[in-house]
Design a protein around this motif. Structure first.
Motif, PDB file in Angstrom:
ATOM      1  N   ARG A 144       0.657  -1.169   0.068  1.00 41.19           N
ATOM      2  CA  ARG A 144       0.003   0.106   0.129  1.00 41.19           C
ATOM      3  C   ARG A 144       0.921   1.301   0.045  1.00 41.19           C
ATOM      4  NH1 ARG A 144      -5.065  -0.903  -1.725  1.00 41.19           N
ATOM      5  NH2 ARG A 144      -6.134  -2.333  -0.506  1.00 41.19           N
ATOM      6  N   ALA A 145       0.826   2.090  -1.187  1.00 41.78           N
ATOM      7  CA  ALA A 145       1.697   3.282  -1.141  1.00 41.78           C
ATOM      8  C   ALA A 145       1.384   4.227  -0.200  1.00 41.78           C
ATOM      9  CB  ALA A 145       1.471   3.772  -2.676  1.00 41.78           C
ATOM     10  N   GLN A 146       0.339   4.649   0.224  1.00 43.42           N
ATOM     11  CA  GLN A 146      -0.285   5.274   0.985  1.00 43.42           C
ATOM     12  C   GLN A 146       0.294   5.208   2.680  1.00 43.42           C
ATOM     13  OE1 GLN A 146      -4.322   6.172   1.390  1.00 43.42           O
ATOM     14  NE2 GLN A 146      -4.279   8.007   2.545  1.00 43.42           N
ATOM     15  N   LYS A 147       0.309   3.844   2.742  1.00 39.70           N
ATOM     16  CA  LYS A 147       0.927   3.424   4.218  1.00 39.70           C
ATOM     17  C   LYS A 147       2.368   3.208   4.237  1.00 39.70           C
ATOM     18  CE  LYS A 147      -3.276   1.503   5.799  1.00 39.70           C
ATOM     19  NZ  LYS A 147      -4.154   0.080   6.308  1.00 39.70           N
ATOM     20  N   LYS A 148       2.871   2.788   2.756  1.00 33.52           N
ATOM     21  CA  LYS A 148       4.387   2.506   2.826  1.00 33.52           C
ATOM     22  C   LYS A 148       4.477   1.222   3.417  1.00 33.52           C
ATOM     23  CE  LYS A 148       6.035   7.068   1.783  1.00 33.52           C
ATOM     24  NZ  LYS A 148       5.855   7.043   0.429  1.00 33.52           N
ATOM     25  N   ALA A 149       3.617   0.168   3.506  1.00 31.91           N
ATOM     26  CA  ALA A 149       3.787  -1.013   4.052  1.00 31.91           C
ATOM     27  C   ALA A 149       3.202  -2.128   3.381  1.00 31.91           C
ATOM     28  CB  ALA A 149       3.035  -0.803   5.664  1.00 31.91           C
ATOM     29  N   CYS A 150       3.321  -3.344   3.732  1.00 33.96           N
ATOM     30  CA  CYS A 150       3.011  -4.350   2.918  1.00 33.96           C
ATOM     31  C   CYS A 150       1.977  -5.247   4.031  1.00 33.96           C
ATOM     32  CB  CYS A 150       4.015  -5.556   2.579  1.00 33.96           C
ATOM     33  SG  CYS A 150       4.932  -4.978   1.361  1.00 33.96           S
ATOM     34  N   GLU A 151       1.093  -6.142   3.475  1.00 37.81           N
ATOM     35  CA  GLU A 151       0.103  -7.012   4.084  1.00 37.81           C
ATOM     36  C   GLU A 151       0.127  -8.304   3.133  1.00 37.81           C
ATOM     37  OE1 GLU A 151      -4.058  -5.920   3.458  1.00 37.81           O
ATOM     38  OE2 GLU A 151      -3.111  -3.969   3.715  1.00 37.81           O
ATOM     39  N   PHE A 152      -0.356  -9.547   3.730  1.00 33.40           N
ATOM     40  CA  PHE A 152      -0.500 -10.499   2.910  1.00 33.40           C
ATOM     41  C   PHE A 152      -2.051 -10.897   2.492  1.00 33.40           C
ATOM     42  CE2 PHE A 152       3.898 -11.407   4.358  1.00 33.40           C
ATOM     43  CZ  PHE A 152       4.436 -11.577   3.256  1.00 33.40           C
ATOM     44  N   LEU A 153      -2.469 -11.006   1.432  1.00 30.01           N
ATOM     45  CA  LEU A 153      -3.812 -11.626   1.274  1.00 30.01           C
ATOM     46  C   LEU A 153      -4.058 -13.037   1.340  1.00 30.01           C
ATOM     47  CD1 LEU A 153      -4.105  -9.881  -2.400  1.00 30.01           C
ATOM     48  CD2 LEU A 153      -4.468  -8.704  -0.009  1.00 30.01           C
ATOM     49  N   PHE A 172     -14.484 -28.460  -1.997  1.00 30.45           N
ATOM     50  CA  PHE A 172     -13.874 -27.501  -2.424  1.00 30.45           C
ATOM     51  C   PHE A 172     -14.486 -26.174  -2.677  1.00 30.45           C
ATOM     52  CE2 PHE A 172     -11.989 -25.037  -6.145  1.00 30.45           C
ATOM     53  CZ  PHE A 172     -10.883 -24.762  -5.818  1.00 30.45           C
ATOM     54  N   GLU A 173     -15.582 -26.309  -3.089  1.00 32.71           N
ATOM     55  CA  GLU A 173     -16.187 -24.873  -3.552  1.00 32.71           C
ATOM     56  C   GLU A 173     -16.724 -24.372  -2.226  1.00 32.71           C
ATOM     57  OE1 GLU A 173     -19.493 -26.281  -5.754  1.00 32.71           O
ATOM     58  OE2 GLU A 173     -17.978 -27.016  -7.696  1.00 32.71           O
ATOM     59  N   ARG A 174     -16.956 -25.019  -0.986  1.00 33.08           N
ATOM     60  CA  ARG A 174     -17.357 -24.498   0.055  1.00 33.08           C
ATOM     61  C   ARG A 174     -16.198 -23.740   0.794  1.00 33.08           C
ATOM     62  NH1 ARG A 174     -20.487 -29.149   1.120  1.00 33.08           N
ATOM     63  NH2 ARG A 174     -18.876 -30.037   2.346  1.00 33.08           N
ATOM     64  N   SER A 175     -14.968 -24.330   0.417  1.00 36.44           N
ATOM     65  CA  SER A 175     -13.698 -23.525   1.079  1.00 36.44           C
ATOM     66  C   SER A 175     -13.415 -22.297   0.426  1.00 36.44           C
ATOM     67  CB  SER A 175     -12.450 -24.591   1.024  1.00 36.44           C
ATOM     68  OG  SER A 175     -12.078 -24.743  -0.294  1.00 36.44           O
ATOM     69  N   LEU A 176     -13.780 -22.255  -0.931  1.00 41.71           N
ATOM     70  CA  LEU A 176     -13.241 -21.014  -1.596  1.00 41.71           C
ATOM     71  C   LEU A 176     -13.629 -19.605  -1.153  1.00 41.71           C
ATOM     72  CD1 LEU A 176     -11.182 -21.032  -3.736  1.00 41.71           C
ATOM     73  CD2 LEU A 176     -12.957 -20.882  -5.609  1.00 41.71           C
ATOM     74  N   GLU A 177     -12.850 -18.654  -1.082  1.00 44.11           N
ATOM     75  CA  GLU A 177     -13.308 -17.261  -0.796  1.00 44.11           C
ATOM     76  C   GLU A 177     -12.811 -16.309  -1.486  1.00 44.11           C
ATOM     77  OE1 GLU A 177     -12.597 -14.175   3.034  1.00 44.11           O
ATOM     78  OE2 GLU A 177     -11.787 -16.156   3.152  1.00 44.11           O
ATOM     79  N   VAL A 178     -13.465 -15.670  -2.119  1.00 45.04           N
ATOM     80  CA  VAL A 178     -12.939 -14.342  -3.061  1.00 45.04           C
ATOM     81  C   VAL A 178     -12.791 -13.199  -2.241  1.00 45.04           C
ATOM     82  CG1 VAL A 178     -13.673 -13.012  -5.038  1.00 45.04           C
ATOM     83  CG2 VAL A 178     -14.516 -15.294  -4.907  1.00 45.04           C
ATOM     84  N   GLN A 179     -11.618 -12.628  -2.687  1.00 43.74           N
ATOM     85  CA  GLN A 179     -11.095 -11.232  -1.900  1.00 43.74           C
ATOM     86  C   GLN A 179     -11.018 -10.271  -2.773  1.00 43.74           C
ATOM     87  OE1 GLN A 179      -7.427 -11.508   0.165  1.00 43.74           O
ATOM     88  NE2 GLN A 179      -7.734  -9.889   1.361  1.00 43.74           N
TER      89      GLN A 179
END
Length: 240
Positions: free
Chosen positions: A118-127, A142-149
């Motif tokens: 994130r450029a505004q925070k100048k920091a990283c995070e993991f998705l 499989f389908e029940r486990s899948l999450e869209v971000q």
């Protein structure tokens, strides 16, 4: 790499042997949307490469259809489940960029979590959306486990997709490159466009490994949001 207005893109793959089981790909979809994929098949060498070829063929057929990430992932899972019979599986990060709205949609099928800067925070995070590897279990589970971000992107933000060959890259002392070093490299060179940032990550991994033999394929794909048309506002100078 595709030319996408408002974004820069760069990817590369270095197999540990003559052939490898990593894959990265770009998938053109209607309305200016682009799919991004980084995947890793269990195993090494020719068998892994052949299995990944099957996976790439399935992705190629998917790009002619609607860009629905859960549907694409479910089709891939069903095919790999029926083909592999639990003997082989594939982990995958699969993303869809809506360049006009500047949103990156992402599903993670058991793969390493992409890194978001994130450029505004100048920091990283993991998705880290939830999801099982492809070919491990039958469709319903499989389908029940899948999450869209859904990840909105502002100018200067960057997403790094990679295989475990990056974070598990080892030097002669059997130390791993790790997620911490990846964060350090990205935060240091995040002012560069995708080409420069990808070069910095790969060079840092090679320098860390030194004279040690590579033990796994190394794949990196970088997507960076720019202020204007792709490649116009950010430098491309090799940082190292």
């Amino acid at each position: 790499a595709p030319e996408i207005p408002g974004f820069t893109v760069q990817g590369s793959c270095e197999p540990a042997r003559e052939v490898g089981g990593d894959l990265f790909d770009y998938l053109p979809f209607p309305n200016g949307q682009w799919g991004f994929c980084v995947a890793d098949v269990s195993g090494k060498g020719v068998p892994a490469a052949l299995y990944m070829t099957l996976t790439k063929g399935m992705l190629a057929s998917a790009q002619t259809r609607s860009p629905d990430l859960p549907v694409i992932a479910s089709r891939l899972n069903r095919f790999l489940w029926e083909t592999g019979k639990k003997r082989t599986f594939v982990t995958m990060s699969l993303g869809l960029l809506d360049a006009e709205r500047r949103i990156f949609h992402h599903v993670r099928a058991g793969h390493n979590p992409p890194l978001l800067y994130r450029a505004q925070k100048k920091a990283c995070e993991f998705l880290q959306p939830k999801g099982l590897g492809l070919g491990i279990t039958a469709g319903a589970v499989f389908e029940r486990s899948l999450e869209v971000q859904d990840v909105p992107l502002e100018p200067g933000d960057a997403i790094v997709l990679y295989s475990d060959g990056l974070t598990e890259c080892m030097n002669s002392r059997l130390e791993q490159f790790g997620e911490g070093r990846l964060v350090e490299v990205v935060e240091r060179w995040a002012h560069l466009n995708a080409r420069g940032l990808e070069a910095a990550i790969m060079e840092a991994a090679r320098a860390f490994r030194g004279e040690a033999d590579p033990h796994d394929d190394l794949t990196v794909v970088v997507l960076r949001a720019e202020n204007g048309p792709a490649g116009r506002r950010a430098g491309t100078l090799d940082p190292l």
